[in-house]
Design a protein around this motif. Sequence first.
Motif, short mmCIF file in Angstrom:
data_model
loop_
_atom_site.label_atom_id
_atom_site.label_comp_id
_atom_site.label_asym_id
_atom_site.label_seq_id
_atom_site.Cartn_x
_atom_site.Cartn_y
_atom_site.Cartn_z
N ALA A 98 -11.61 59.56 -51.56
CA ALA A 98 -12.47 60.64 -51.07
C ALA A 98 -11.80 61.31 -49.88
O ALA A 98 -11.25 60.65 -49.01
N LEU A 99 -11.86 62.63 -49.91
CA LEU A 99 -11.35 63.43 -48.81
C LEU A 99 -12.59 63.96 -48.10
O LEU A 99 -13.30 64.79 -48.64
N LEU A 100 -12.84 63.44 -46.90
CA LEU A 100 -14.09 63.76 -46.24
C LEU A 100 -13.86 64.74 -45.10
O LEU A 100 -12.84 64.69 -44.44
N GLY A 101 -14.84 65.56 -44.87
CA GLY A 101 -14.73 66.51 -43.77
C GLY A 101 -15.70 67.64 -43.98
O GLY A 101 -16.07 67.95 -45.11
N THR A 102 -16.13 68.24 -42.87
CA THR A 102 -17.07 69.35 -43.00
C THR A 102 -16.32 70.62 -43.37
O THR A 102 -15.10 70.61 -43.53
N ALA A 120 -12.80 65.85 -52.94
CA ALA A 120 -13.17 66.37 -51.62
C ALA A 120 -14.68 66.43 -51.58
O ALA A 120 -15.31 66.87 -52.54
N GLU A 121 -15.27 65.98 -50.49
CA GLU A 121 -16.73 65.95 -50.46
C GLU A 121 -17.23 65.99 -49.03
O GLU A 121 -16.63 65.44 -48.12
N GLN A 122 -18.35 66.69 -48.86
CA GLN A 122 -19.01 66.70 -47.56
C GLN A 122 -20.07 65.61 -47.50
O GLN A 122 -20.39 65.09 -46.44
N ILE A 135 -10.73 64.29 -42.65
CA ILE A 135 -9.84 65.37 -42.24
C ILE A 135 -10.60 66.25 -41.24
O ILE A 135 -11.72 66.68 -41.48
N VAL A 136 -9.98 66.42 -40.05
CA VAL A 136 -10.60 67.22 -38.99
C VAL A 136 -9.58 68.24 -38.50
O VAL A 136 -8.47 67.88 -38.13
N GLU A 194 -16.03 54.64 -35.80
CA GLU A 194 -16.59 55.33 -34.65
C GLU A 194 -16.48 56.86 -34.81
O GLU A 194 -17.43 57.59 -34.57
N LEU A 195 -15.28 57.29 -35.27
CA LEU A 195 -15.03 58.73 -35.42
C LEU A 195 -16.03 59.37 -36.36
O LEU A 195 -16.58 60.43 -36.09
N ILE A 196 -16.23 58.71 -37.48
CA ILE A 196 -17.13 59.27 -38.48
C ILE A 196 -18.53 59.36 -37.93
O ILE A 196 -19.21 60.37 -38.06
N ARG A 197 -18.93 58.31 -37.25
CA ARG A 197 -20.29 58.32 -36.69
C ARG A 197 -20.45 59.47 -35.70
O ARG A 197 -21.50 60.10 -35.63
N LYS A 198 -19.37 59.72 -34.95
CA LYS A 198 -19.46 60.73 -33.90
C LYS A 198 -19.33 62.15 -34.47
O LYS A 198 -20.21 62.99 -34.32
N PHE A 199 -18.20 62.39 -35.15
CA PHE A 199 -17.89 63.75 -35.59
C PHE A 199 -18.72 64.19 -36.77
O PHE A 199 -19.04 65.35 -36.94
N TYR A 200 -19.00 63.25 -37.61
CA TYR A 200 -19.39 63.61 -38.95
C TYR A 200 -20.89 63.40 -39.15
O TYR A 200 -21.61 64.29 -39.57
N LEU A 201 -21.31 62.23 -38.83
CA LEU A 201 -22.73 61.96 -39.04
C LEU A 201 -23.54 62.37 -37.83
O LEU A 201 -24.76 62.41 -37.86
N GLY A 202 -22.87 62.67 -36.71
CA GLY A 202 -23.55 63.14 -35.52
C GLY A 202 -24.44 62.08 -34.89
O GLY A 202 -25.47 62.39 -34.30
N LEU A 203 -24.02 60.82 -35.02
CA LEU A 203 -24.84 59.74 -34.45
C LEU A 203 -24.40 59.41 -33.04
O LEU A 203 -23.25 59.61 -32.68
#
Lengths: 243, 329
Positions: free
Chosen positions: A34-38, A198-200, A215-216, A234-243
């Motif tokens: 999976a290629l993740l990113g907004t 690729a998926e959001q 990918i950021v 940690e990164l995903i929680r912060k950047f991506y999920l906004g937690l």
Amino acid sequence: MASSLTIEGVSAGYGAVRVLEDVSVSVGAGQTVALLGTNGNGKSTLMKCVMGMVRPFAGRITAEIDGTRHELVGRSTEAIVDLGIAFVPEGRRLFPRLTVTENLMLGAFRKTARAAIARNLDFCFETFPRLKERRGQLAGSMSGGEQQMLALGRALMSAPRILLIDEPSVGLAPVLVRRTIDKIKELKDGFQLTVLMAEQNFTQAIRIADRGYVIVHGQIAFEGGSAEELNNNELIRKFYLGL
Amino acid sequence: MRGKHFLLAAVAVAALVFGAARLVNNGYVFFAGYVVLQYVVLATAWNILGGYTGYVNFGTAGFFALAAYTTVALEKLTPLPLPVVMLAGGLVSGLLGLGMGYLTLRLRGAFFSIATLAMAVVAQTFMVNWSFVGGSSGAFAIRPPRTALFGIDYIQYLFLLMLGLAVLVIVVARLIERSRLGDGFAAIRDDELAAEASGVPTLRLKLLATALSGAFMGMAGAPLPYYVTYLDPPSAFSLAYAANTIAMPLIGGTASWPGPLVGALLIATMQQVATVTISSAVNLLIVGLMLVAFVIAAPYGIIGWFGIGRPDRRRGRKRAVPKLRERDA
């Protein structure tokens, strides 16, 4: 024999705009990655680089298909499809004024794919019974979920070894997103495909992914070796999920 | 109908048309009929690119006139039979199409159209400054009264050649529609990126379409010097050719070969009648008014009334109209 895809140090963009900076991604044989990113981080551009629709400034893209290595940069899109790499573009991009069958047939436009056209068509209709029911209908008049199934079916018509899927969840109702992701898993197992997706929609994508990259701003921010690793990052929680 | 049967039927219709024209026993019928047939060829040729792949070409006059000037140049160099000259004109314009396609097919929509319009202007400027073919003062072409072989009246001979060309271009257009090539063209028209992702060699197909379309336009233009006997750049490169050639398929319907045929027969005949009864100056007005009327009354062209090429009525069955609006916009 399964196939793999390796992207090494790719930088790409459009004119003066640089979108990707030194991106390396590897998709192992039989894996789903999976290629993740907004939005706007370069997921689609990376896929287009693999398909030869965007030419990278730097870097190498190689595919190993049934034991043979192929350099992809510099090849035309149709040659890449010929090798056994299929692409489901973002937003499905069907031929709306053509029928379901015509759409599927166009997926087998290449000479190599035409040899097995009848078998592949049967397989598509078997996998997606709904498409068989609607084979005479115009693609543009079907529901979003059916269209996504048709887009997947069309990609399978070229009998690919590697499947690239750009944002399968775009514009679908949540229940359909889940169903589509399940279908991708089913296809991957049935066809022994290697999948780069690729998926959001992080939670859905991670259900079927073996590995994932975040990918950021055009760079790989995190590489997760397993779904858990990605979930707890940690990164995903912060950047991506906004937690 | 199979290809061979269709060809035979088309030839039979053409023979009937020629026989009927001879029965009228009036030379003007051939003069007027030539122009109508010329537009049948131009409209059908335009539709190969414009209707099947969706690339709107405003440069018809360029392809058409370039071949006419090829005829003028060839006449000065060496006398050749007219069918050979037509082939040469088709070759030159086909190559122009190939070159133009290579340079401009990365452009889409209006940008491609503007580029084709510019191409026609460039070609005209070139001809104005090329004194070998007459430059801005134009060139004369002497039309023999009769053909060397069989001694047919020359205008009947021109009419016959254009009739044959019309049969050829319609047969080719129909063949394209029913082949994999036609599927590829339709895919490009509907969604070029998706076509590419499906492995359709989009650039190659588009080049083929521009070259074919240009070649047929050229073949239609090659006999022009003998028809008008005096060729100068402003009339050869007249924008009327481009306007008519776009309007005819749009009015007739772009989805299938009967569209440009019907459109060209209707508009060109009306223009010929108007030229005699009113004035040739109203010709473009006719096209403009018809285009406005038909866009409202027949968005899929005249053939759309009969269910041909209508996305909502394909294969005679009634279906829901697909939502095309967002992408078409």
